[in-house]
Design a protein around this motif. Structure first.
Motif, PDB file in Angstrom:
ATOM      1  N   ALA A 346       0.797  -1.230   0.000  1.00  0.00           N
ATOM      2  CA  ALA A 346       0.000   0.000   0.000  1.00  0.00           C
ATOM      3  C   ALA A 346       0.829   1.279   0.000  1.00  0.00           C
ATOM      4  N   ASN A 347       2.141   1.183  -0.082  1.00  0.00           N
ATOM      5  CA  ASN A 347       3.008   2.370  -0.101  1.00  0.00           C
ATOM      6  C   ASN A 347       2.756   3.259   1.126  1.00  0.00           C
ATOM      7  N   ASN A 348       3.790   3.960   1.529  1.00  0.00           N
ATOM      8  CA  ASN A 348       3.658   4.882   2.661  1.00  0.00           C
ATOM      9  C   ASN A 348       2.710   6.033   2.327  1.00  0.00           C
ATOM     10  N   ASP A 349       1.871   6.438   3.277  1.00  0.00           N
ATOM     11  CA  ASP A 349       1.659   5.828   4.562  1.00  0.00           C
ATOM     12  C   ASP A 349       0.231   5.287   4.631  1.00  0.00           C
ATOM     13  N   CYS A 350       0.037   4.216   5.436  1.00  0.00           N
ATOM     14  CA  CYS A 350      -1.297   3.617   5.525  1.00  0.00           C
ATOM     15  C   CYS A 350      -1.365   2.695   6.733  1.00  0.00           C
ATOM     16  N   CYS A 351      -1.743   3.261   7.879  1.00  0.00           N
ATOM     17  CA  CYS A 351      -1.935   2.493   9.102  1.00  0.00           C
ATOM     18  C   CYS A 351      -3.431   2.358   9.360  1.00  0.00           C
ATOM     19  N   ALA A 352      -3.873   1.153   9.659  1.00  0.00           N
ATOM     20  CA  ALA A 352      -5.282   0.923   9.976  1.00  0.00           C
ATOM     21  C   ALA A 352      -5.444   0.729  11.480  1.00  0.00           C
ATOM     22  N   LEU A 353      -6.421   1.424  12.052  1.00  0.00           N
ATOM     23  CA  LEU A 353      -6.748   1.304  13.470  1.00  0.00           C
ATOM     24  C   LEU A 353      -8.206   0.908  13.594  1.00  0.00           C
ATOM     25  N   TRP A 354      -8.466  -0.171  14.366  1.00  0.00           N
ATOM     26  CA  TRP A 354      -9.833  -0.603  14.619  1.00  0.00           C
ATOM     27  C   TRP A 354     -10.130  -0.470  16.111  1.00  0.00           C
ATOM     28  N   ALA A 355     -11.379  -0.173  16.445  1.00  0.00           N
ATOM     29  CA  ALA A 355     -11.805  -0.050  17.839  1.00  0.00           C
ATOM     30  C   ALA A 355     -13.082  -0.846  18.054  1.00  0.00           C
ATOM     31  N   ARG A 356     -13.154  -1.545  19.185  1.00  0.00           N
ATOM     32  CA  ARG A 356     -14.359  -2.310  19.512  1.00  0.00           C
ATOM     33  C   ARG A 356     -15.508  -1.368  19.871  1.00  0.00           C
ATOM     34  N   LYS A 357     -15.173  -0.238  20.484  1.00  0.00           N
ATOM     35  CA  LYS A 357     -16.174   0.774  20.827  1.00  0.00           C
ATOM     36  C   LYS A 357     -15.700   2.130  20.313  1.00  0.00           C
ATOM     37  N   PRO A 358     -15.984   2.439  19.045  1.00  0.00           N
ATOM     38  CA  PRO A 358     -15.533   3.714  18.484  1.00  0.00           C
ATOM     39  C   PRO A 358     -16.010   4.929  19.271  1.00  0.00           C
ATOM     40  N   SER A 359     -17.124   4.796  19.996  1.00  0.00           N
ATOM     41  CA  SER A 359     -17.643   5.927  20.772  1.00  0.00           C
ATOM     42  C   SER A 359     -16.635   6.391  21.818  1.00  0.00           C
ATOM     43  N   LEU A 360     -15.770   5.480  22.278  1.00  0.00           N
ATOM     44  CA  LEU A 360     -14.753   5.877  23.248  1.00  0.00           C
ATOM     45  C   LEU A 360     -13.659   6.712  22.591  1.00  0.00           C
ATOM     46  N   LEU A 361     -13.360   6.409  21.333  1.00  0.00           N
ATOM     47  CA  LEU A 361     -12.423   7.242  20.589  1.00  0.00           C
ATOM     48  C   LEU A 361     -12.989   8.633  20.368  1.00  0.00           C
ATOM     49  N   THR A 362     -14.213   8.697  19.902  1.00  0.00           N
ATOM     50  CA  THR A 362     -14.803  10.002  19.591  1.00  0.00           C
ATOM     51  C   THR A 362     -15.075  10.813  20.857  1.00  0.00           C
ATOM     52  N   ALA A 363     -15.351  10.138  21.979  1.00  0.00           N
ATOM     53  CA  ALA A 363     -15.549  10.865  23.228  1.00  0.00           C
ATOM     54  C   ALA A 363     -14.264  11.551  23.665  1.00  0.00           C
ATOM     55  N   ALA A 364     -13.132  10.915  23.380  1.00  0.00           N
ATOM     56  CA  ALA A 364     -11.847  11.475  23.784  1.00  0.00           C
ATOM     57  C   ALA A 364     -11.285  12.461  22.779  1.00  0.00           C
ATOM     58  N   LEU A 365     -11.534  12.221  21.503  1.00  0.00           N
ATOM     59  CA  LEU A 365     -10.864  12.990  20.447  1.00  0.00           C
ATOM     60  C   LEU A 365     -11.812  13.887  19.652  1.00  0.00           C
ATOM     61  N   GLY A 366     -13.122  13.801  19.941  1.00  0.00           N
ATOM     62  CA  GLY A 366     -14.097  14.580  19.191  1.00  0.00           C
ATOM     63  C   GLY A 366     -14.053  16.058  19.531  1.00  0.00           C
ATOM     64  N   THR A 367     -14.610  16.847  18.648  1.00  0.00           N
ATOM     65  CA  THR A 367     -14.668  18.298  18.821  1.00  0.00           C
ATOM     66  C   THR A 367     -16.093  18.768  18.638  1.00  0.00           C
ATOM     67  N   GLU A 368     -16.402  19.910  19.225  1.00  0.00           N
ATOM     68  CA  GLU A 368     -17.698  20.537  18.978  1.00  0.00           C
ATOM     69  C   GLU A 368     -17.706  21.063  17.550  1.00  0.00           C
ATOM     70  N   GLN A 369     -18.687  20.663  16.784  1.00  0.00           N
ATOM     71  CA  GLN A 369     -18.721  21.062  15.382  1.00  0.00           C
ATOM     72  C   GLN A 369     -19.031  22.539  15.222  1.00  0.00           C
ATOM     73  N   GLU A 370     -18.214  23.189  14.439  1.00  0.00           N
ATOM     74  CA  GLU A 370     -18.511  24.557  14.049  1.00  0.00           C
ATOM     75  C   GLU A 370     -19.564  24.514  12.941  1.00  0.00           C
ATOM     76  N   TYR A 371     -20.239  25.623  12.769  1.00  0.00           N
ATOM     77  CA  TYR A 371     -21.304  25.680  11.768  1.00  0.00           C
ATOM     78  C   TYR A 371     -20.794  25.305  10.386  1.00  0.00           C
ATOM     79  N   ILE A 372     -19.576  25.725  10.070  1.00  0.00           N
ATOM     80  CA  ILE A 372     -19.050  25.492   8.722  1.00  0.00           C
ATOM     81  C   ILE A 372     -18.823  24.006   8.452  1.00  0.00           C
ATOM     82  N   LEU A 373     -18.715  23.178   9.521  1.00  0.00           N
ATOM     83  CA  LEU A 373     -18.461  21.758   9.340  1.00  0.00           C
ATOM     84  C   LEU A 373     -19.738  20.929   9.264  1.00  0.00           C
TER      85      LEU A 373
END
Length: 537
Positions: A346-373
């Motif tokens: 797959a040539n650089n770069d391409c790392c795959a990350l899987w999560a059993r509970k993605p909601s825990l990722l988004t709870a930690a790394l999520g942001t409040e959406q601005e109107y433009i998004l």
């Protein structure tokens, strides 16, 4: 050694190639500066086509002549800086692109380590393929920024599709895939994946015990785990003294012991600290050791510890059913990552990350959406993914397009054939080492890495001189003109040579030639030492 001269650079509009000859560039008195680059001229279709042909020809010639390059350059620090101007040009000269490609050929290529060389055995592969390279070009040309579904719906949904494709190809537990309630994303490297998982684990634990106890959190790994874990822990605010590197041993094939892990965690609990995160590894960097996932998960569960599996290199081998056993117990892990760019073309770069509970990722790394998004089209759709909330970055690349092309054009069976070919070559190299009484295989080969060393005869000092003997052997092997490029590891006090087979261009003959160089250099080195010892004696 100068790079091959056959470098095709089309520097004119009639399509005539330059075959190792200097391009016709106007002299200073003849130079006519082009008008300022404005508007659509910067993406002119015909100019893109002309220069694109130059780049494709250049890369094709590079691969065709790869064996003519020494794997590792013989240069000293500052060699390139001394040859390039100290300031960027104010205005480009005519046909600046062709001139720049000549500099790539004449100045830059002689100073790079050729990771795609069939004789590159020093590191885990950075695998390349025609489709992988063209997929990179296609993604760069389209150049979208898919940080939310609305920012590029097709890019987001293709990523969701392709991580499930890859997860199924690797025989991952269904619970890690979108189709099983989990989910995945594509990042740059495993270092990013480990940090994202660690931050998610930290936020989950602090929500339970209170943010003031961050200094009590403890991270666990083995002394063979990649340094990325220690770095991620520091970035995530974990106290330096709270990163436990649990000792491994040769008798245990340098795998992390569940009993040792339990003892370490219990000691921390007794001291009032809080076990947080375990990084288990499938295929460690130094020897490709495999940590026992099922048993480690059982230990972690008793303390509420997040389990991340780093399979940066060996994760690619899971495409072959015969390696599926190394992931026994993976249904209990919280997150899993691997680098498709290491061994899956797959040539650089391409790392795959899987999560059993993605909601825990988004709870930690999520942001409040601005109107433009925001997008009205996504309202009311709970299955919409905004990948900006799955990692550290907002700006992200269209990696899924490249990986989708690789999977589509080579197929799962094609990837299995690719991995199995390298495993077979590594088995042949291991057999050659084992058949020579002067050498030993230090740890049994698990994938396509062979760890070996030259035995030091008793009359030359035996084990007392073995490490220094092998240091010198590696130096001589790597100094051989047009020879192999290998690396070393110091594990359990043993200095060993590493032969990692994985370049797309490597064939059986390259492996046999590499072993012949090792044998010849070893024989020469032993003769020299015998002379020295006879004089001293």
């Amino acid at each position: 050694m100068a790079p091959p001269s056959q470098c095709h650079i089309n520097s004119n509009n009639n399509g005539v190639h330059l075959n190792g000859t200097a391009a016709v560039v106007p002299t200073e008195t003849e130079t006519v500066l082009p008008p300022p680059l404005l508007g659509s001229r910067l993406l002119d279709a015909e100019e893109f086509r002309r220069q694109g042909h130059q780049v494709v020809d250049f890369i094709a010639d590079y691969y065709a002549s790869m064996e003519d390059y020494p794997v590792h350059p013989n240069v000293t620090p500052g060699f390139l800086r001394r040859q390039l101007p100290s300031d960027a040009p104010s205005r480009p000269k005519p046909d600046a692109f062709a001139a720049a490609l000549r500099d790539v050929h004449d100045l830059i290529l002689p100073g790079v380590t050729h990771w795609q060389s069939p004789r590159h055995f020093a590191h885990f592969p950075a695998s390349s393929s025609t489709v992988g390279a063209l997929g990179e070009a296609l993604a760069a040309g389209i150049n979208v920024v898919p940080f939310t579904w609305a920012a590029s719906p097709a890019a987001t949904e293709l990523e969701m599709v392709v991580v499930d494709w890859l997860g199924k190809a690797l025989h991952l537990p269904r619970g890690l895939l979108f189709c099983g309630g989990g989910g995945g994303t594509l990042l740059g490297t495993s270092c990013e994946a480990i940090l994202c998982a660690l931050v998610a684990a930290r936020e989950r634990k602090l929500a339970e015990i209170g943010s003031r106890r961050i200094d009590d959190l403890v991270v666990y790994c083995s002394d063979q785990t990649h340094f990325a874990v220690r770095k991620a822990a520091r970035i995530a605010g974990i106290h330096r003294d709270n990163c436990r590197e649990i000792a491994t041993c040769l008798e245990g094939m340098f795998a992390l012991s569940p009993a040792a892990l339990q003892a370490a965690m219990q000691a921390d609990v007794d001291a009032g600290r809080v076990p947080l995160f375990l990084c288990a590894t499938v295929g460690t960097t130094q020897t490709t050791a495999v940590d026992p996932i099922r048993e480690l998960c059982a230990v972690a569960a008793t303390h509420g510890v997040w389990v991340h599996v780093d399979a940066a290199y060996a994760g690619s081998a899971l495409v072959c059913p015969e390696f599926r056993h190394v992931m026994d117990g993976a249904e209990d892990v919280d997150t899993f990552s691997m680098n498709a760019h290491k061994w899956l073309l797959a040539n650089n770069d391409c790392c795959a990350l899987w999560a059993r509970k993605p909601s825990l990722l988004t709870a930690a790394l999520g942001t409040e959406q601005e109107y433009i998004l925001k997008s009205a089209a996504a309202d009311g759709h709970d299955d919409v993914v905004d990948y900006k909330d799955w990692s550290m970055t907002l700006t992200r690349r269209f990696r899924s397009l490249k990986l989708w092309l690789v999977l589509r054009c080579y197929g799962v069976e094609g990837l299995r054939d690719h991995v199995r070919a390298h495993v077979g070559m590594a088995a042949s190299f291991e057999n050659m080492v084992a058949s020579d009484a002067r050498f030993e295989v230090v740890v049994p080969r698990l994938f396509a890495l062979v760890c070996f060393r030259l035995l030091s005869p008793e009359k030359l000092g035996g084990e007392k001189t073995a490490n220094e003997l092998n240091r010198r052997l590696l130096e001589e092997v790597n100094a051989t003109s047009s020879g192999p490029y290998m690396s070393s590891a110091m594990v359990g006090g043993i200095y060993m040579l590493r032969c990692a087979i994985g370049s797309t261009l490597t064939e059986e003959r390259h492996v046999q030639e590499a072993w012949k160089v090792v044998q010849d250099r070893a024989a020469s080195l032993l003769r020299k030492m015998e002379i020295i010892y006879s004089v001293v004696a």
